[in-house]
Every structure is written in structure tokens, then in C-alpha cells.
Design a protein around this motif. Structure first.
Motif, PDB file in Angstrom:
ATOM      1  N   LEU A 102     -12.829  -5.829  -5.770  1.00 36.96           N
ATOM      2  CA  LEU A 102     -14.250  -5.933  -6.117  1.00 36.96           C
ATOM      3  C   LEU A 102     -14.743  -4.726  -6.912  1.00 36.96           C
ATOM      4  N   ALA A 103     -14.008  -3.618  -6.841  1.00 35.89           N
ATOM      5  CA  ALA A 103     -14.421  -2.404  -7.555  1.00 35.89           C
ATOM      6  C   ALA A 103     -14.133  -2.477  -9.052  1.00 35.89           C
ATOM      7  N   GLU A 104     -13.292  -3.418  -9.449  1.00 33.66           N
ATOM      8  CA  GLU A 104     -12.914  -3.531 -10.860  1.00 33.66           C
ATOM      9  C   GLU A 104     -13.575  -4.753 -11.489  1.00 33.66           C
ATOM     10  N   ASN A 105     -14.228  -4.526 -12.635  1.00 34.41           N
ATOM     11  CA  ASN A 105     -14.887  -5.621 -13.346  1.00 34.41           C
ATOM     12  C   ASN A 105     -14.089  -6.119 -14.544  1.00 34.41           C
ATOM     13  N   ARG A 106     -13.221  -5.275 -15.080  1.00 35.50           N
ATOM     14  CA  ARG A 106     -12.465  -5.637 -16.280  1.00 35.50           C
ATOM     15  C   ARG A 106     -11.392  -6.687 -15.968  1.00 35.50           C
ATOM     16  N   LYS A 107     -11.131  -7.522 -16.949  1.00 35.48           N
ATOM     17  CA  LYS A 107     -10.096  -8.551 -16.795  1.00 35.48           C
ATOM     18  C   LYS A 107      -8.708  -7.934 -16.691  1.00 35.48           C
ATOM     19  N   ASP A 108      -8.561  -6.751 -17.292  1.00 40.20           N
ATOM     20  CA  ASP A 108      -7.258  -6.078 -17.240  1.00 40.20           C
ATOM     21  C   ASP A 108      -7.305  -4.866 -16.311  1.00 40.20           C
ATOM     22  N   GLY A 109      -8.253  -4.879 -15.378  1.00 43.85           N
ATOM     23  CA  GLY A 109      -8.439  -3.734 -14.494  1.00 43.85           C
ATOM     24  C   GLY A 109      -7.237  -3.440 -13.608  1.00 43.85           C
ATOM     25  N   ARG A 110      -6.993  -2.143 -13.386  1.00 45.16           N
ATOM     26  CA  ARG A 110      -5.936  -1.706 -12.472  1.00 45.16           C
ATOM     27  C   ARG A 110      -6.536  -1.630 -11.071  1.00 45.16           C
ATOM     28  N   THR A 111      -6.047  -2.464 -10.193  1.00 51.40           N
ATOM     29  CA  THR A 111      -6.608  -2.512  -8.842  1.00 51.40           C
ATOM     30  C   THR A 111      -5.800  -1.704  -7.825  1.00 51.40           C
ATOM     31  N   ALA A 112      -4.580  -1.332  -8.171  1.00 47.40           N
ATOM     32  CA  ALA A 112      -3.744  -0.550  -7.252  1.00 47.40           C
ATOM     33  C   ALA A 112      -2.609   0.099  -8.037  1.00 47.40           C
ATOM     34  N   ARG A 113      -1.954   1.038  -7.394  1.00 48.80           N
ATOM     35  CA  ARG A 113      -0.730   1.636  -7.934  1.00 48.80           C
ATOM     36  C   ARG A 113       0.335   1.500  -6.859  1.00 48.80           C
ATOM     37  N   GLU A 114       1.544   1.197  -7.293  1.00 45.65           N
ATOM     38  CA  GLU A 114       2.633   0.997  -6.333  1.00 45.65           C
ATOM     39  C   GLU A 114       3.768   1.976  -6.589  1.00 45.65           C
ATOM     40  N   TRP A 115       4.287   2.516  -5.501  1.00 42.90           N
ATOM     41  CA  TRP A 115       5.508   3.323  -5.523  1.00 42.90           C
ATOM     42  C   TRP A 115       6.593   2.563  -4.769  1.00 42.90           C
ATOM     43  N   VAL A 116       7.781   2.533  -5.318  1.00 47.82           N
ATOM     44  CA  VAL A 116       8.935   1.925  -4.639  1.00 47.82           C
ATOM     45  C   VAL A 116       9.971   3.029  -4.432  1.00 47.82           C
ATOM     46  N   LEU A 117      10.372   3.227  -3.190  1.00 49.43           N
ATOM     47  CA  LEU A 117      11.274   4.320  -2.825  1.00 49.43           C
ATOM     48  C   LEU A 117      12.523   3.793  -2.126  1.00 49.43           C
ATOM     49  N   ALA A 118      13.664   4.299  -2.509  1.00 46.50           N
ATOM     50  CA  ALA A 118      14.909   3.985  -1.796  1.00 46.50           C
ATOM     51  C   ALA A 118      15.038   4.955  -0.624  1.00 46.50           C
ATOM     52  N   ILE A 119      15.202   4.401   0.561  1.00 48.06           N
ATOM     53  CA  ILE A 119      15.336   5.220   1.768  1.00 48.06           C
ATOM     54  C   ILE A 119      16.824   5.376   2.104  1.00 48.06           C
ATOM     55  N   PRO A 120      17.335   6.609   2.190  1.00 43.79           N
ATOM     56  CA  PRO A 120      18.737   6.787   2.562  1.00 43.79           C
ATOM     57  C   PRO A 120      19.054   6.093   3.884  1.00 43.79           C
ATOM     58  N   HIS A 121      20.055   5.238   3.886  1.00 39.54           N
ATOM     59  CA  HIS A 121      20.370   4.482   5.104  1.00 39.54           C
ATOM     60  C   HIS A 121      20.810   5.400   6.240  1.00 39.54           C
ATOM     61  N   GLU A 122      21.220   6.625   5.893  1.00 38.08           N
ATOM     62  CA  GLU A 122      21.631   7.573   6.927  1.00 38.08           C
ATOM     63  C   GLU A 122      20.470   7.945   7.847  1.00 38.08           C
ATOM     64  N   LEU A 123      19.233   7.768   7.362  1.00 37.18           N
ATOM     65  CA  LEU A 123      18.057   8.118   8.163  1.00 37.18           C
ATOM     66  C   LEU A 123      17.532   6.950   8.984  1.00 37.18           C
TER      67      LEU A 123
END
Length: 326
Positions: free
Chosen positions: A72-93
Motif C-alpha cells: 500500500l505504500a507504493e503507488n507506482r506501477k513499477d514500484g519496489r515493494t521489497a528487497r530479497e536476499w538469498v543466502l546459502a547456509i553451510p550444511h555444517e551448521l
């Protein structure tokens, strides 16, 4: 060396994505988008070990409220509504026990992801949504990873709930960042990738695990290996369904080439070791031959000395046999 993977990209309407749908899918839950009226129900999906939504003080936030506010905070048709990070987690942990995997206090892999999310929340004053995913059943069983979604606007708590204000600095254009005396967005992202490396390696060391991750590119590390390309969610989904894609074929070819290169390097190293060993053996043989030659010369000298002594003795005995001469 453990696998390093940390990438980020915006979630925007121009790509046909929404924060509500993305959050529902990653957390394996149901969210109704108040802006469009669409219900996104992924409550039956597998692979989500745990999911948490919180602010910079680690205070919990209602997931549905957060991402509906973001939309609801974005009015533009091409608005950025979120940012995503994708992280590989070492299986040892990640604990082998299934029950411990779902307990944040006992799953160090999940804890490092939450720590990184807290860094993002504190640095940009945003709401964060962390989802820990287990490996795909058909894929590598070490492929533990985390999806971290952040709001693109600063978060404020009010008596009426949460509110989203100005855009965060990482979402600003480089021109605007320059005006504010900030570096480029790419430099900031690189610094955050380094931050993830530090968080993970600190925990690996604390756990007594020798493996480490490295945020640098293969080229920067001096590793002669071709990196695979990013698949993207569409190609990845097709591959999981058994449908081959051009990107998937290219990655398989790259992996095959890397394996062949690895085998060739291994063979070369073996040959080098064999060559070194042969040189050592030749040196030993030469030494033995030299010793044998010296021993033979010594033996012949001793034999000659023995003969000389025998001749002298014979000559002496012969002189004694003649007696006195008058």
C-alpha cells in the motif's frame, strides 16, 4: 571451502511480483493482499523449516500486516515493494536431528541467517522476514538456504501499529546517494556480502569447524573455475518438475567442464608428484652407483695393496733362502 552464495535483488511490480505473494511463498503461509484482494495460500508447501518477521529491536511483526503495508505504500506501477536476499547456509551448521533443525536455539545455520537479517534491520531501520529452507528433495541435500525479505522503506512503530516512511538508502539512485555523500549501491552490497562471510566464519570457528566461506569471486580468489549462471525462479521451477532448460543445460555443461578440469589438474598433480618421486629415486640410484663405484675402487686398491705386500713378502723370503754370500 564451504559454498558461498549471497545475492540480493528488488521485488517490484514491473516483474509481476508482489511482496505479499513472495512473503507467503517463502514462509509457507497464507496472506491476502488487501490492495488486490488476491489470496496467496502456500500453507501446504514443504521445505520451510522456520520463518520469523521482526524489526531492528527483534520485536515480532505480523507478516500479513507488514507486507500489506509495503504494498500500500507504493503507488507506482513499477514500484519496489521489497528487497530479497538469498543466502546459502553451510550444511555444517545445520543439525542432523530433524527436531533440532526447527529450533532456532539449536540450529546454528538458522541463527547466522537471523543475525544477518538483524544487521539489515538495524542498518536500514526496516522490517525483515526470514525464512529458512531445507534442500529440495531432488537436489543436493546440503543445499540449506535462507530467504530474507526487507521493506524498501523505513519502519516506525505507532500506537496504531507499524508505518512505513521514506525509502532506505540502499534503494536510492547512485546520483542521490552521491549527493548524500554515500558510495555506490554495488559497493554497499559488496560490504554486506563481506558481512555475511564474517558472521558465518565466526560461527564456524566457534563450532570448531575448519570450513570457511569467501565472499570474493572465484577470479579474486585465484580459483581457475568457471562459475555457474543464476537460474532464476522460473527455470529452477521447471527443472524441479523435470523439464530441462537452456540455463540448466548450460550449468550442467559448466559443472561437467569444471569436473573435467578438476580431474585434469588432479592428474597433472599426480604426474608432478610422480616426476618428483622419480627424480628422487634417480638421485638415490645415482648415489648408490657412486657409492658402488667408490667401493669398487677402494676394493681394487685394497686388493692391489694386498698383492704388493705378498710380492714384497715373497721377495724377502727368497732372499733369506740364498743364505750368506762370501
Amino acid at each position: 571451502m564451504a559454498i558461498y552464495y549471497a545475492t540480493t535483488k528488488p521485488i517490484s511490480r514491473s516483474s509481476g511480483r508482489s511482496a505479499t505473494a513472495s512473503a507467503a511463498y517463502r514462509a509457507g503461509t497464507e496472506i491476502t493482499d488487501e490492495r488486490t484482494g488476491l489470496k496467496h495460500d502456500y500453507s501446504k508447501r514443504d521445505g520451510v523449516e522456520m520463518a520469523y518477521t521482526f524489526d531492528k529491536t527483534m520485536k515480532k511483526i505480523d507478516r500479513s500486516e507488514l507486507w500489506n503495508k509495503a504494498e500500500l505504500a507504493e503507488n507506482r506501477k513499477d514500484g519496489r515493494t521489497a528487497r530479497e536476499w538469498v543466502l546459502a547456509i553451510p550444511h555444517e551448521l545445520v543439525p542432523e536431528d530433524k527436531d533440532k533443525r526447527k529450533d532456532l536455539k539449536q540450529n546454528e545455520g538458522a541463527r547466522v541467517a537471523v543475525r544477518f537479517a538483524k544487521v539489515l534491520a538495524e542498518r536500514y531501520n526496516v522490517g525483515v522476514d526470514v525464512a529458512i529452507h531445507s534442500p529440495d528433495k531432488e537436489g543436493d541435500n546440503r543445499n540449506w538456504h535462507a530467504h530474507i525479505m526487507t521493506t524498501t522503506r523505513e519502519l516506525e512503530r505507532t500506537d496504531d501499529g507499524i508505518e512505513l516512511g521514506d525509502k532506505t538508502s540502499i534503494e536510492l539512485s547512485n546520483a542521490k546517494r552521491k549527493e548524500l555523500g554515500l558510495g555506490s549501491t554495488s559497493a554497499e552490497i559488496k560490504a554486506l556480502r563481506k558481512e555475511w562471510e564474517t558472521i558465518v566464519n565466526t560461527q564456524l570457528e566457534k563450532q570448531g569447524i575448519e570450513e570457511r566461506i569467501d565472499h570474493r569471486s572465484l577470479k579474486e580468489q585465484g580459483v581457475d573455475r568457471q562459475p555457474t549462471i543464476k537460474m532464476g525462479w522460473q527455470a529452477s521451477a521447471m527443472e524441479r518438475r523435470g523439464v530441462t532448460t537452456d540455463k540448466g543445460d548450460l550449468n550442467r555443461e559448466i559443472k561437467a567442464d569444471n569436473e573435467q578440469l578438476h580431474d585434469l589438474k588432479l592428474e597433472i598433480n599426480i604426474l608432478k608428484e610422480a616426476k618428483t618421486e622419480m627424480a628422487s629415486i634417480k638421485e638415490q640410484i645415482q648415489g648408490m652407483q657412486d657409492f658402488k663405484a667408490e667401493y669398487e675402487a677402494f676394493r681394487q686398491e685394497q686388493q692391489q695393496q694386498k698383492l704388493d705386500i705378498e710380492r714384497q713378502q715373497q721377495a724377502h723370503d727368497k732372499g733369506q733362502d740364498r743364505g750368506f754370500e762370501i
